[in-house]
Design an enzyme around this catalytic site. Structure first.
Site, PDB file in Angstrom:
ATOM      1  CG  ASN A   1       5.852   5.293   1.286  1.00 24.42           C
ATOM      2  OD1 ASN A   1       6.205   4.234   1.750  1.00 24.42           O
ATOM      3  ND2 ASN A   1       4.595   5.525   0.986  1.00 24.42           N
ATOM      4  CG  ASP A   2       2.748   8.556   1.428  1.00 25.65           C
ATOM      5  OD1 ASP A   2       3.627   8.398   0.582  1.00 25.65           O
ATOM      6  OD2 ASP A   2       1.570   8.176   1.254  1.00 25.65           O
TER       7      ASP A   2
ATOM      8  CD  GLN B   1       2.160   4.419   4.684  1.00 23.62           C
ATOM      9  OE1 GLN B   1       1.898   3.537   3.888  1.00 23.62           O
ATOM     10  NE2 GLN B   1       1.621   4.442   5.899  1.00 23.62           N
TER      11      GLN B   1
ATOM     12  CG  PHE C   1      -1.624   1.626   2.551  1.00 24.61           C
ATOM     13  CD1 PHE C   1      -0.660   0.685   2.909  1.00 24.61           C
ATOM     14  CD2 PHE C   1      -2.036   1.658   1.223  1.00 24.61           C
ATOM     15  CE1 PHE C   1      -0.113  -0.190   1.969  1.00 24.61           C
ATOM     16  CE2 PHE C   1      -1.501   0.788   0.272  1.00 24.61           C
ATOM     17  CZ  PHE C   1      -0.533  -0.136   0.643  1.00 24.61           C
ATOM     18  CB  SER C   2      -0.951   7.493   3.910  1.00 27.50           C
ATOM     19  OG  SER C   2       0.400   7.371   3.560  1.00 27.50           O
TER      20      SER C   2
ATOM     21  NE  ARG D   1      -3.681   4.696  -2.171  1.00 28.01           N
ATOM     22  CZ  ARG D   1      -4.059   4.112  -3.320  1.00 28.01           C
ATOM     23  NH1 ARG D   1      -4.992   3.174  -3.309  1.00 28.01           N
ATOM     24  NH2 ARG D   1      -3.525   4.484  -4.460  1.00 28.01           N
ATOM     25  CG  ASP D   2      -3.627   7.810   1.140  1.00 29.36           C
ATOM     26  OD1 ASP D   2      -3.283   6.782   1.736  1.00 29.36           O
ATOM     27  OD2 ASP D   2      -3.322   8.040  -0.044  1.00 29.36           O
TER      28      ASP D   2
ATOM     29  CD1 TRP E   1       4.808   7.292  -5.462  1.00 26.59           C
ATOM     30  CD2 TRP E   1       5.905   5.461  -4.798  1.00 26.59           C
ATOM     31  NE1 TRP E   1       4.332   6.948  -4.221  1.00 26.59           N
ATOM     32  CE2 TRP E   1       4.984   5.825  -3.794  1.00 26.59           C
ATOM     33  CE3 TRP E   1       6.710   4.336  -4.593  1.00 26.59           C
ATOM     34  CZ2 TRP E   1       4.846   5.107  -2.601  1.00 26.59           C
ATOM     35  CZ3 TRP E   1       6.566   3.620  -3.408  1.00 26.59           C
ATOM     36  CH2 TRP E   1       5.645   4.005  -2.438  1.00 26.59           C
TER      37      TRP E   1
HETATM   38  C1  FRU Z   1       1.278   7.491  -1.595  1.00 31.18           C
HETATM   39  C2  FRU Z   1       0.771   6.107  -1.215  1.00 31.18           C
HETATM   40  C3  FRU Z   1      -0.541   6.220  -0.458  1.00 31.18           C
HETATM   41  C4  FRU Z   1      -0.574   4.950   0.322  1.00 31.18           C
HETATM   42  C5  FRU Z   1       0.873   4.759   0.682  1.00 31.18           C
HETATM   43  C6  FRU Z   1       1.327   3.329   0.740  1.00 31.18           C
HETATM   44  O1  FRU Z   1       2.645   7.567  -1.775  1.00 31.18           O
HETATM   45  O2  FRU Z   1       0.655   5.312  -2.366  1.00 31.18           O
HETATM   46  O3  FRU Z   1      -1.661   6.401  -1.281  1.00 31.18           O
HETATM   47  O4  FRU Z   1      -1.391   5.050   1.459  1.00 31.18           O
HETATM   48  O5  FRU Z   1       1.631   5.448  -0.301  1.00 31.18           O
HETATM   49  O6  FRU Z   1       2.599   3.236   1.274  1.00 31.18           O
END
Ligand code: FRU
Length: 489
Positions: free
Chosen positions: A39-40, A56, A99-100, A167-168, A305
Site C-alpha cells: 500500500n502507501d 507498506q 507503518f508509513s 502515525r505517518d 481501500w
Molecule cells: C494509509 C494507512 C496509513 C498507515 C498504513 C498502514 O493507507 O492506513 O495511515 O500507516 O496505511 O499500512
C-alpha cells in the site's frame, strides 16, 4: 549489523517467490508489488543522487498483513531497481507493524522515520494498541533501527488526542532543525496534524497543531505531507470516511490538498479550502520529494481501500501512480506525469481534424501501454466516448460531455465481477476553448490528465491483456486531434 530473523525470512521469501510471477502479468511502466501486497508509498526521497521509494509491504500474501517496508530505487522515476526489504516488524515497539513514514538524507546517511505499532500494557492485564514514531539509519541498502526508539512516544502526544491513531510522519529540514508532521486524531475524534521538531533526529519535541478537521473533512487524517512550491505552502492529507459532495469525494478514502501560507517563525499555517487531488477510484496516500533539479514530484498508491477489483488469481496486489510533477497555477495544484516518460516513447502517431460520428478506430492507435492525448475541438454532440482495453467482451470508457463539462471514467464492462464503485466523474475547470484529455494507459490502469494537468483521475481495471483496441465514438459530430506514443521500457 545484526539482521533479525523476521527480516531475513521476509527477504528470503521475496527472493524466492518473486520469480513465480510472470512479468507479463505486471504493469509495464508503473511500480507494482514485487510479490504479495503493497500500500502507501513511504520514504520517497533523494539519496546519493538516486530516488528511493519504500512502501507498506506484506510479501506473504496479496492481502494487507503485518507491515514491512519494501524498497526500490530509480534514477529516472520510470525504471525501478528492487532492493532488499528494509524494515520488518521485529522489535517490541513495532511488533504489530512498521507503518508509513518518510526518509531524508542527513550527514551522508539515509534516515527513515516510521510509525511503530505496538501493544502497551497499562498496568493491568490490558494491552492496548499504540502508535509511536521511530528512526532507522541506513546506507541506501541496509537500515538499522536506533537504540533509543521510540523517538516520539505516546507521552509526547498532546492531551486528549488519540494514543492509537498517531502515525505517518513526514520529515524535512529547515536550517539546522528537522521537522516532522504526524497525523493524529483530536479530542473530537477527527483528524489533526501535529508538528514536532528536533536538532539531532533523536530528541524530539512537540511544537504545535498545524491544522485540524473539526469533523469537517472526513474523520481520521492519514499520511500528511507539508511542503512549498514557490510561495505556496501545501498540506496534503488522506482523510478517511469522507462524505460525497456532488462529484467530489465519492470514494470513501480520498487524498486532498490545501494551499496556504506558513509563518516559519511562529509555525502557523493559514489555509484555504481543501480540494480533491485526484478524482479517480484508485488514488490514496500520496507522498512528495524535491528532485535534484528542484521539481516537486508526487507518487500515490494506485489502489483503494474500498473498491478492490484485482482478480484473486493474482499473486500480487498494489501499484503506484506514475510520479507526477507538481506546480501551482491560479491557486490550484497542477499535476503532470514526469517528463522522463518521453524518453520511452516509440511509434508516435498523430492525427489532426478527425471527424468522429459513429464508432471509429484509427490505424496504429491501439495497445495497453500508451501515452495518448485527445484534443476535442468544436462539435455538435452530447457525449464523446474513448474506449480502451477493448475486445468483443470488454471495454473501459472515458467520456466527455461538453454541456456539463464533465469527464467520466467507467470500468463497469472492463471484465470485473465485483459489485463496487466502477464510475467516477469530474468537472473540468476550464470552460472555453478546446478540451485536452491525456490518457496514460498501462496494463491495468488509466491515469487521465485534463487540460495540461488541471485535473487528474486515476483508475485501475484488470481486463485480460488481449483486449488491445481503442475506439472513438460520438452521438453527434465532434472534431478531434490525437497524438499517441507507445511506451516501451
Ligand atoms: C494509509 C494507512 C496509513 C498507515 C498504513 C498502514 O493507507 O492506513 O495511515 O500507516 O496505511 O499500512
Amino acid at each position: 549489523m545484526n539482521k533479525s530473523s523476521i527480516l531475513s525470512k521476509a527477504q528470503n521469501y521475496e527472493n524466492e517467490f518473486i520469480n513465480n510471477i510472470d512479468i507479463q502479468e505486471k504493469p509495464l511502466f508503473h511500480f507494482s508489488a514485487p510479490v504479495g501486497w503493497i500500500n502507501d508509498p513511504n520514504g520517497f526521497s533523494s539519496f546519493n543522487k538516486e530516488y528511493h521509494l519504500f512502501y507498506q509491504y506484506h510479501p506473504y500474501s496479496a492481502n494487507w498483513g503485518p507491515m514491512h517496508w519494501g524498497h526500490s530505487k530509480t534514477k529516472d522515476f520510470i525504471k525501478w531497481e528492487k532492493l532488499p526489504i528494509a524494515l520488518a516488524p521485529d522489535e517490541e515497539y513495532d511488533k504489530k507493524g512498521c507503518f508509513s513514514g518518510t526518509a531524508i538524507e542527513a550527514d551522508g546517511k539515509h534516515i527513515l522515520m516510521y510509525t511503530g505499532v505496538c501493544e502497551e500494557s497499562n498496568g493491568s492485564e490490558l494491552h492496548a494498541e499504540r502508535q509511536i514514531q521511530c528512526i532507522a539509519i541506513g546506507d541506501g541498502i541496509n537500515y538499522e533501527k536506533i537504540e533509543c526508539n521510540p523517538v516520539i512516544p505516546t507521552s509526547m502526544i498532546p492531551e486528549g488526542s488519540s494514543l492509537i491513531d498517531f502515525r505517518d510522519p513526514k520529515i524535512w529540514r529547515s536550517g539546522d532543525k528537522f521537522y516532522s508532521v504526524v497525523a493524529s486524531r483530536s479530542e473530537d475524534g477527527s483528524g489533526q496534524i501535529l508538528l514536532y521538531s528536533s536538532n539531532n533526529l533523536k530528541d524530539w519535541e512537540f511544537v504545535t497543531v498545524i491544522d485540524k478537521s473539526n469533523n469537517e473533512i472526513g474523520r481520521m487524517w492519514e499520511c500528511p505531507d507539508f511542503f512549498n512550491i514557490d510561495e505556496n505552502q501545501i498540506l496534503i492529507i488522506s482523510p478517511q470516511e469522507m462524505k460525497a459532495e456532488g462529484l467530489r469525494f465519492q470514494n470513501g478514502s480520498n487524498a486532498v490538498y490545501t494551499i496556504g501560507t506558513y509563518d516559519e517563525e511562529k509555525h502557523s499555517f493559514t489555509r484555504k479550502d481543501y480540494n480533491q487531488i485526484d478524482y479517480g477510484l484508485d488514488f490514496y496516500a500520496p507522498q512528495t520529494l524535491k528532485a535534484e533539479d528542484g521539481r516537486r514530484i508526487m507518487i500515490g498508491w494506485m489502489h483503494s481501500w474500498e473498491n478492490r477489483i484485482i482478480p484473486d488469481s493474482f499473486k500480487w496486489c498494489g501499484m503506484m501512480t506514475i510520479p507526477r510533477e507538481l506546480t501551482v497555477r491560479d491557486g490550484l495544484l497542477i499535476q503532470n506525469p514526469v517528463r522522463e516518460i518521453e524518453n520511452y516513447y516509440k511509434n508516435s502517431v498523430e492525427y489532426t481534424d478527425i471527424l468522429v460520428k459513429d464508432e471509429i478506430r484509427l490505424d496504429k492507435i491501439s495497445g495497453r501501454n500508451i501515452d495518448m492525448t485527445v484534443e476535442i475541438m468544436d462539435g455538435d454532440y452530447n457525449e464523446l466516448q474513448i474506449k480502451v482495453a477493448k475486445n468483443s467482451e470488454c471495454e473501459t470508457t472515458i467520456s466527455y460531455e461538453p454541456s456539463k463539462n464533465i469527464v467520466t471514467f467507467d470500468r463497469t464492462y472492463s471484465g470485473t465481477n465485483r459489485g463496487v464503485l466502477h464510475r467516477s466523474s469530474m468537472k473540468l475547470k476550464k470552460n472555453d476553448g478546446n478540451t485536452k484529455i491525456r490518457i496514460l494507459l498501462d496494463n491495468y490502469s488509466a491515469e487521465i490528465f485534463t487540460n495540461d494537468g488541471e485535473e487528474a483521475m486515476t483508475c485501475t481495471f484488470y481486463t485480460p491483456l488481449d483486449a488491445q483496441d481503442i475506439s472513438f465514438s460520438c452521438d453527434g459530430t465532434a472534431k478531434i486531434n490525437v497524438i499517441k506514443h507507445d511506451i516501451v521500457v
